[in-house]
Design a protein around this motif. Structure first.
Motif, PDB file in Angstrom:
ATOM      1  N   LEU A   1       0.870  -1.173   0.000  1.00  0.00           N
ATOM      2  CA  LEU A   1       0.000   0.000   0.000  1.00  0.00           C
ATOM      3  C   LEU A   1       0.908   1.225   0.000  1.00  0.00           C
ATOM      4  O   LEU A   1       1.822   1.330   0.828  1.00  0.00           O
ATOM      5  N   VAL A   2       0.656   2.125  -0.918  1.00  0.00           N
ATOM      6  CA  VAL A   2       1.453   3.330  -1.061  1.00  0.00           C
ATOM      7  C   VAL A   2       0.677   4.503  -0.475  1.00  0.00           C
ATOM      8  O   VAL A   2      -0.508   4.686  -0.771  1.00  0.00           O
ATOM      9  N   SER A   3       1.343   5.292   0.338  1.00  0.00           N
ATOM     10  CA  SER A   3       0.724   6.445   0.982  1.00  0.00           C
ATOM     11  C   SER A   3       0.465   7.556  -0.027  1.00  0.00           C
ATOM     12  O   SER A   3       1.342   7.908  -0.817  1.00  0.00           O
ATOM     13  N   HIS A   4      -0.743   8.128   0.002  1.00  0.00           N
ATOM     14  CA  HIS A   4      -1.073   9.264  -0.875  1.00  0.00           C
ATOM     15  C   HIS A   4      -0.350  10.523  -0.418  1.00  0.00           C
ATOM     16  O   HIS A   4      -0.100  11.420  -1.221  1.00  0.00           O
ATOM     17  N   THR A   5      -0.060  10.612   0.871  1.00  0.00           N
ATOM     18  CA  THR A   5       0.532  11.821   1.441  1.00  0.00           C
ATOM     19  C   THR A   5       2.051  11.786   1.458  1.00  0.00           C
ATOM     20  O   THR A   5       2.682  12.789   1.762  1.00  0.00           O
ATOM     21  N   GLY A   6       2.629  10.613   1.163  1.00  0.00           N
ATOM     22  CA  GLY A   6       4.077  10.474   1.235  1.00  0.00           C
ATOM     23  C   GLY A   6       4.569  10.184   2.644  1.00  0.00           C
ATOM     24  O   GLY A   6       5.767  10.024   2.863  1.00  0.00           O
ATOM     25  N   ALA A   7       3.638  10.124   3.601  1.00  0.00           N
ATOM     26  CA  ALA A   7       4.020   9.848   4.984  1.00  0.00           C
ATOM     27  C   ALA A   7       4.348   8.367   5.146  1.00  0.00           C
ATOM     28  O   ALA A   7       3.756   7.512   4.492  1.00  0.00           O
ATOM     29  N   PRO A   8       5.300   8.063   6.030  1.00  0.00           N
ATOM     30  CA  PRO A   8       5.607   6.656   6.274  1.00  0.00           C
ATOM     31  C   PRO A   8       4.471   5.965   7.021  1.00  0.00           C
ATOM     32  O   PRO A   8       3.682   6.614   7.725  1.00  0.00           O
ATOM     33  N   GLY A   9       4.396   4.646   6.876  1.00  0.00           N
ATOM     34  CA  GLY A   9       3.441   3.868   7.647  1.00  0.00           C
ATOM     35  C   GLY A   9       3.836   3.876   9.120  1.00  0.00           C
ATOM     36  O   GLY A   9       4.984   4.156   9.461  1.00  0.00           O
ATOM     37  N   THR A  10       2.884   3.590   9.972  1.00  0.00           N
ATOM     38  CA  THR A  10       3.139   3.549  11.414  1.00  0.00           C
ATOM     39  C   THR A  10       2.726   2.198  11.980  1.00  0.00           C
ATOM     40  O   THR A  10       1.915   1.486  11.381  1.00  0.00           O
ATOM     41  N   ASP A  11       3.251   1.862  13.132  1.00  0.00           N
ATOM     42  CA  ASP A  11       2.859   0.618  13.796  1.00  0.00           C
ATOM     43  C   ASP A  11       1.374   0.625  14.131  1.00  0.00           C
ATOM     44  O   ASP A  11       0.687  -0.377  13.956  1.00  0.00           O
TER      45      ASP A  11
ATOM     46  N   ARG B   1      -0.380 -10.300   8.065  1.00  0.00           N
ATOM     47  CA  ARG B   1       0.729  -9.564   8.666  1.00  0.00           C
ATOM     48  C   ARG B   1       0.839  -8.238   7.924  1.00  0.00           C
ATOM     49  O   ARG B   1       0.983  -8.205   6.699  1.00  0.00           O
ATOM     50  N   VAL B   2       0.744  -7.125   8.662  1.00  0.00           N
ATOM     51  CA  VAL B   2       0.891  -5.787   8.080  1.00  0.00           C
ATOM     52  C   VAL B   2       2.073  -5.108   8.771  1.00  0.00           C
ATOM     53  O   VAL B   2       2.149  -5.096  10.002  1.00  0.00           O
ATOM     54  N   ARG B   3       2.965  -4.565   7.966  1.00  0.00           N
ATOM     55  CA  ARG B   3       4.146  -3.874   8.498  1.00  0.00           C
ATOM     56  C   ARG B   3       4.254  -2.481   7.881  1.00  0.00           C
ATOM     57  O   ARG B   3       4.012  -2.314   6.689  1.00  0.00           O
ATOM     58  N   PRO B   4       4.627  -1.510   8.696  1.00  0.00           N
ATOM     59  CA  PRO B   4       4.847  -0.169   8.145  1.00  0.00           C
ATOM     60  C   PRO B   4       6.117  -0.130   7.291  1.00  0.00           C
ATOM     61  O   PRO B   4       7.082  -0.834   7.570  1.00  0.00           O
ATOM     62  N   LEU B   5       6.050   0.679   6.250  1.00  0.00           N
ATOM     63  CA  LEU B   5       7.189   0.921   5.374  1.00  0.00           C
ATOM     64  C   LEU B   5       7.414   2.428   5.274  1.00  0.00           C
ATOM     65  O   LEU B   5       6.495   3.210   5.560  1.00  0.00           O
ATOM     66  N   PRO B   6       8.586   2.863   4.837  1.00  0.00           N
ATOM     67  CA  PRO B   6       8.828   4.306   4.689  1.00  0.00           C
ATOM     68  C   PRO B   6       7.838   4.989   3.743  1.00  0.00           C
ATOM     69  O   PRO B   6       7.551   6.178   3.888  1.00  0.00           O
ATOM     70  N   GLU B   7       7.281   4.222   2.770  1.00  0.00           N
ATOM     71  CA  GLU B   7       6.368   4.819   1.790  1.00  0.00           C
ATOM     72  C   GLU B   7       4.941   4.309   1.924  1.00  0.00           C
ATOM     73  O   GLU B   7       4.109   4.595   1.083  1.00  0.00           O
ATOM     74  N   GLY B   8       4.641   3.548   2.983  1.00  0.00           N
ATOM     75  CA  GLY B   8       3.278   3.028   3.143  1.00  0.00           C
ATOM     76  C   GLY B   8       3.222   1.818   4.046  1.00  0.00           C
ATOM     77  O   GLY B   8       3.743   1.846   5.148  1.00  0.00           O
TER      78      GLY B   8
END
Length: 97
Positions: free
Chosen positions: A13-23, A47-54
């Motif tokens: 999943l890619v963030s629309h805002t450019g914000a990194p994913g969070t726990d 399993r879902v993990r945050p990434l720098p881009e989503g």
């Protein structure tokens, strides 16, 4: 009908805002996936993990082949995205297993 196995599907999943994913966002998305999973999705594990881009979403589903597994996983994730549970995200390119 062929043999059914538990197959891994990884979807970004890619963030629309450019914000990194969070726990906390990953935890909420994981809960939403379980809440919306029906028998047709044949969901076994999430399993879902945050990434720098989503977010990185890994779904184990029961399916006869990879194509069927991807269809079930994408259908579930599309449903969850439509609920607003991950309103700041969209599906990115497939991640190879």
């Amino acid at each position: 009908m062929g043999l059914t196995g538990m197959l891994l599907v990884r979807l970004p999943l890619v963030s629309h805002t450019g914000a990194p994913g969070t726990d906390s966002g990953a935890s909420l998305l994981q809960d939403a996936l379980w809440a919306h999973a029906g028998p047709q999705h044949a969901l076994e594990h999430v399993r879902v993990r945050p990434l720098p881009e989503g977010m990185s979403v890994a779904l184990f589903v029961r399916a006869e082949n990879d194509t069927q597994a991807h269809e079930k996983a994408r259908a579930l994730l599309t449903t969850v995205l439509g609920t607003g549970a991950a309103r700041h995200y969209s599906l990115g390119p497939l991640i190879p297993n």
